[in-house]
Design a protein around this motif. Structure first.
Motif, PDB file in Angstrom:
ATOM      1  N   GLY A   1     -22.414 -24.033  48.445  1.00 53.78           N
ATOM      2  CA  GLY A   1     -21.699 -25.059  47.692  1.00 53.78           C
ATOM      3  C   GLY A   1     -22.571 -26.256  47.369  1.00 53.78           C
ATOM      4  N   ILE A   2     -23.379 -26.675  48.346  1.00 59.77           N
ATOM      5  CA  ILE A   2     -24.283 -27.810  48.131  1.00 59.77           C
ATOM      6  C   ILE A   2     -25.370 -27.439  47.129  1.00 59.77           C
ATOM      7  CG2 ILE A   2     -25.976 -29.319  49.233  1.00 59.77           C
ATOM      8  CD1 ILE A   2     -24.322 -29.099  51.800  1.00 59.77           C
ATOM      9  N   LYS A   3     -25.949 -26.256  47.322  1.00 65.42           N
ATOM     10  CA  LYS A   3     -27.031 -25.822  46.445  1.00 65.42           C
ATOM     11  C   LYS A   3     -26.534 -25.565  45.021  1.00 65.42           C
ATOM     12  CE  LYS A   3     -30.972 -26.101  48.396  1.00 65.42           C
ATOM     13  NZ  LYS A   3     -31.984 -26.993  47.777  1.00 65.42           N
ATOM     14  N   GLU A   4     -25.285 -25.147  44.908  1.00 60.75           N
ATOM     15  CA  GLU A   4     -24.700 -24.914  43.584  1.00 60.75           C
ATOM     16  C   GLU A   4     -24.848 -26.167  42.718  1.00 60.75           C
ATOM     17  OE1 GLU A   4     -22.722 -22.438  40.857  1.00 60.75           O
ATOM     18  OE2 GLU A   4     -22.763 -21.889  42.983  1.00 60.75           O
ATOM     19  N   GLU A   5     -24.524 -27.317  43.299  1.00 61.50           N
ATOM     20  CA  GLU A   5     -24.612 -28.576  42.556  1.00 61.50           C
ATOM     21  C   GLU A   5     -26.064 -28.903  42.208  1.00 61.50           C
ATOM     22  OE1 GLU A   5     -22.579 -31.921  44.175  1.00 61.50           O
ATOM     23  OE2 GLU A   5     -20.926 -30.721  44.961  1.00 61.50           O
ATOM     24  N   GLU A   6     -26.966 -28.678  43.161  1.00 59.66           N
ATOM     25  CA  GLU A   6     -28.376 -28.995  42.923  1.00 59.66           C
ATOM     26  C   GLU A   6     -28.970 -28.098  41.839  1.00 59.66           C
ATOM     27  OE1 GLU A   6     -30.506 -28.861  46.594  1.00 59.66           O
ATOM     28  OE2 GLU A   6     -29.205 -30.320  47.586  1.00 59.66           O
TER      29      GLU A   6
ATOM     30  N   HIS B   1     -24.885 -34.563  48.344  1.00 58.73           N
ATOM     31  CA  HIS B   1     -24.993 -34.835  46.905  1.00 58.73           C
ATOM     32  C   HIS B   1     -26.166 -35.761  46.567  1.00 58.73           C
ATOM     33  CE1 HIS B   1     -21.085 -33.018  46.964  1.00 58.73           C
ATOM     34  NE2 HIS B   1     -20.491 -34.087  47.492  1.00 58.73           N
TER      35      HIS B   1
ATOM     36  N   ASN C   1     -27.338 -26.483  39.501  1.00 63.57           N
ATOM     37  CA  ASN C   1     -26.711 -26.806  38.215  1.00 63.57           C
ATOM     38  C   ASN C   1     -27.308 -28.068  37.600  1.00 63.57           C
ATOM     39  OD1 ASN C   1     -25.026 -24.582  38.235  1.00 63.57           O
ATOM     40  ND2 ASN C   1     -23.286 -25.669  39.143  1.00 63.57           N
ATOM     41  N   GLU C   2     -27.535 -29.085  38.438  1.00 60.49           N
ATOM     42  CA  GLU C   2     -28.148 -30.317  37.934  1.00 60.49           C
ATOM     43  C   GLU C   2     -29.559 -30.040  37.416  1.00 60.49           C
ATOM     44  OE1 GLU C   2     -28.871 -34.303  36.917  1.00 60.49           O
ATOM     45  OE2 GLU C   2     -27.011 -33.183  37.302  1.00 60.49           O
TER      46      GLU C   2
ATOM     47  N   VAL D   1     -28.889 -34.170  44.354  1.00 58.16           N
ATOM     48  CA  VAL D   1     -28.485 -34.037  42.953  1.00 58.16           C
ATOM     49  C   VAL D   1     -28.908 -35.281  42.179  1.00 58.16           C
ATOM     50  CG1 VAL D   1     -26.537 -33.814  41.367  1.00 58.16           C
ATOM     51  CG2 VAL D   1     -26.556 -32.519  43.510  1.00 58.16           C
ATOM     52  N   SER D   2     -28.633 -36.433  42.750  1.00 54.35           N
ATOM     53  CA  SER D   2     -29.005 -37.699  42.116  1.00 54.35           C
ATOM     54  C   SER D   2     -30.518 -37.823  41.981  1.00 54.35           C
ATOM     55  CB  SER D   2     -28.459 -38.874  42.932  1.00 54.35           C
ATOM     56  OG  SER D   2     -28.903 -40.104  42.419  1.00 54.35           O
TER      57      SER D   2
END
Length: 355
Positions: free
Chosen positions: A217-222, A175, A224-225, A178-179
């Motif tokens: 799953g990890i890339k999904e967050e990136e 994560h 989306n951000e 993402v930050s």
């Protein structure tokens, strides 16, 4: 007054119809200052090549003069000022924005019509319900100068420029990227108006359909951000530009209208651009003045900027140095072009056999 050097123009020299040189006032470094018959002044820049300068005829009363000693460029002014001489000299020789991009006129016209004009005159385009670009994707073969073009686009727009590589956002912590994406946009906001440039953007927002479930799953967050930040970037005076060699590897969600509105193909340099690249590459090296840049351009169709500068020119210079030659000539360069063409042909043959 410094008049120790011989004047380039004699008294009575005709500049234009009914306009002649009255006398030379002085020479300041590489500039002859003349008083003219109409009580104006001429700055004659003897150190500048008139064929290699930026067209500033809209800003100054520019004149090109040719006599038995050579060709020169001058500027006619109402009043004489030493400080003004240095300002004009620098302005004539310093390119900005797309003036620095040799050739590639079709590409520059596309940027002007699709990006620069809408951003500079948004109300005019909104009247016709034309969307104002929120993001741009540049794609095409490697080595074609995509990063350079984006820097020049920033100069055209009068915007700041911030470059982010995928590796800049990487972190060993889950994560963490993402930050970092959010931080990149926050920094850009503080520097607005700004172009936020993501090089190798296909590494940042890859097509998630090609991933295993864990990576997805990890890339999904990136992704989306990134989309959240991208959606309102334009409202914050942030123009997001991404560059990639492989547009088909980018997540389709990123390429939808309203996100990256414009997709612009950056091709290998055209004929005029290749000529300029050879001139630029050879400029500070000893080379035969009889070299035909048009011939070299004809021989290098489909060569990238990197092929010409880092390949042909650099190899030619190394050959000349290793063989104790006085300069780089046409034959040396053409032999290097043939070598690279053969190398590329063998590479393609190997790739086709592997398939």
């Amino acid at each position: 007054m410094n008049t120790s050097t011989k004047p380039v123009l004699y008294n009575g020299f005709q500049i234009r119809e009914n306009l002649t040189v009255k006398n030379r006032i002085e020479r300041i470094f590489f500039t002859d200052v003349y008083e003219l018959s109409n009580e104006k002044y001429l700055y004659l820049f003897v150190n500048l090549n008139p064929n290699e300068l930026i067209d500033r005829s809209k800003e100054y009363d520019v004149i090109r003069i040719k006599n038995e000693t050579g060709s020169y460029l001058g500027v006619i002014v109402d009043e004489y000022s030493k400080n003004q001489i240095f300002t004009i000299n620098e302005d004539l020789s310093k390119a900005k924005g797309f003036e620095c991009v040799a050739g590639m006129q079709e590409l520059k016209n596309q940027f002007i019509a699709d990006v620069i004009n809408p951003l500079k005159n948004p109300e005019k385009f909104k009247k016709f319900k034309v969307s104002i670009p929120n993001g741009i994707i540049l794609y095409g073969p490697p080595g074609c100068g995509k990063t350079f073009i984006v820097r020049k686009l920033a100069e055209e727009l009068g915007s700041n420029f911030t470059e982010i590589k995928h590796s800049d956002l990487a972190t060993p912590f889950i994560h963490g990227s993402v930050s970092n994406i959010g931080k990149a946009f926050e920094i850009a906001k503080q520097n607005a108006p700004v172009i936020l440039f993501f090089d190798e953007i296909s590494g940042l927002v890859p097509d998630r359909r090609d991933m295993n479930s864990f990576d997805n799953g990890i890339k999904e967050e990136e992704v989306n951000e990134f989309l959240i930040q991208l959606n309102d970037a334009g409202d914050k005076n942030i123009l997001v530009v991404g560059a990639t060699n492989y547009i088909d590897r980018i997540d389709p969600a990123v390429l939808r209208p309203g996100r990256f509105d414009k997709k612009i193909y950056v091709s290998p340099p055209d004929f005029d651009a290749r000529k300029s690249l050879f001139k630029i590459g050879l400029a500070n090296r000893p080379f035969d003045k009889n070299i035909s840049f048009s011939q070299l351009s004809n021989l290098t169709d489909e060569f990238t900027c990197a092929d010409i500068i880092e390949g042909v020119v650099e190899s030619s210079a190394r050959f000349a140095a290793n063989n104790d030659l006085k300069s780089i000539d046409q034959n040396i360069i053409e032999n290097e072009i043939k070598r690279i063409l053969l190398q590329n042909k063998l590479k393609k043959s190997t790739e086709s056999l592997e398939e």
